[in-house]
Scaffold this motif. Structure first.
Motif: not given
Length: 229
Positions: A37-60
């Protein structure tokens, strides 16, 4: 340090067993499921953060505010109610809803029992974001030091050293304080604060720290050979 290495070493190598015990699950099945589960979620988070500025900013924001106890530190902070709420918020953000997350994660490994999948998915999501914050802690510390370093003529590497030293001192100070004074950084709380701030601005602006790093910078260490981009 890669995602799986961080998780394998967390809590003295007892993270998976601690999660299993807290949920009354089988140790071996919990370890096997989280490794999927963890690698799959990490990969999905990576892909979504690349497209979603709001998510990227939240991670920052989350990384910059990560001075409190990490959910990887103890079983209670990874499996408690707030951590599970964070995990569900993460799944909702990157998959669209918890139900859609369950459908997608079911495809990762159809042998994971339904109970394990339901209980472990939010914990796995929180663990991924916690690992991301932990892997980027030196970068976050360095980002907080550039002005002082420039005044001292230290340059980037001098700033990095100063930031690491400052982080060590800060960590030691926190260890001397009663545990009740420590508060881990919540993903859901950080996300809501960012949304509130964004709505209050007529023209949303990128934070300075975010302009200095990219999505690939954030995920480079934890993804390792899991990265596809």
């Amino acid at each position: 340090m890669s995602l799986m290495t961080l998780l394998e070493q967390a809590q003295g190598g007892r993270l998976y067993s601690a999660v299993a015990q807290s949920l009354d699950l089988d140790d071996a099945e919990t370890r096997k499921a989280m490794r999927k589960l963890c690698p799959a979620i990490a990969d999905r988070l990576h892909e979504k953060a690349a497209r979603d500025e709001e998510l990227f900013q939240t991670l920052i924001d989350l990384i910059e505010g990560g001075a409190g106890a990490s959910p990887l530190d103890t079983p209670e902070t990874l499996t408690g109610a707030e951590a599970i709420a964070d995990g569900n918020a993460i799944l909702d953000d990157i998959y669209g809803s918890r139900n859609e997350a369950m459908v997608a994660l079911r495809q990762v490994d159809e042998t994971i029992p339904e109970r394990e999948l339901s209980n472990l998915a939010p914990i796995a999501a929180t663990a991924v974001v916690a690992a991301l914050a932990q892997a980027n802690r030196p970068m976050a510390l360095a980002a907080a030091q550039p002005a002082a370093a420039a005044q001292a003529g230290q340059g980037f590497f001098g700033a990095l050293v100063a930031a690491i030293i400052a982080g060590i001192v800060s960590a030691l100070t926190k260890q001397l304080k009663p545990r009740t004074t420590r508060r881990r950084t919540s993903y859901a709380r950080t996300r809501n604060q960012r949304k509130t701030t964004s709505r209050s601005r007529s023209t949303p602006t990128r934070r300075k720290a975010a302009s200095q790093v990219s999505v690939e910078d954030l995920f480079r260490d934890i993804l390792g050979n899991l990265g596809k981009k």
